[in-house]
Design a protein around this motif. Structure first.
Motif: not given
Length: 97
Positions: A62-72
């Motif tokens: 299937x899949x692995x996803x990463x999303x960054x929110x550096x401001x938080x």
């Protein structure tokens, strides 16, 4: 790759961490996927112009996803897998990172 017929079932694991460094995230999670034995088919990443980073691994499972929110100071990670054993190993090993 040999086809393996399986039941239509997807297992998910979602969590937040404080690391937002793209290079660190990419290296740690790529190594973890390989250590567990996931089949990496493709990797893609995108750096947003001002802030933020998104990447994903297309896996045979299937899949692995990463999303960054550096401001938080937060990063969202989500693994979806049809292989429950590998997902369980990922949960255990990622908690040690």
């Amino acid at each position: 790759m040999e086809y393996k017929q399986i039941d239509a079932q997807i297992y998910n694991y979602r969590f937040w961490i404080t690391c937002t460094n793209p290079k660190t995230l990419k290296n740690k999670y790529d190594a973890l996927l390989k250590k567990i034995g996931f089949t990496i088919l493709q990797f893609h990443e995108h750096y947003f112009p001002e802030k933020g980073y998104t990447c994903f691994w297309l896996l045979g499972e299937s899949h692995l996803a990463i999303h960054t929110f550096p401001e938080n100071k937060k990063t969202y990670i989500e693994l979806s897998s049809c292989n429950k054993e590998k997902l369980t190993l990922f949960k255990t090993e990622s908690s040690l990172l």
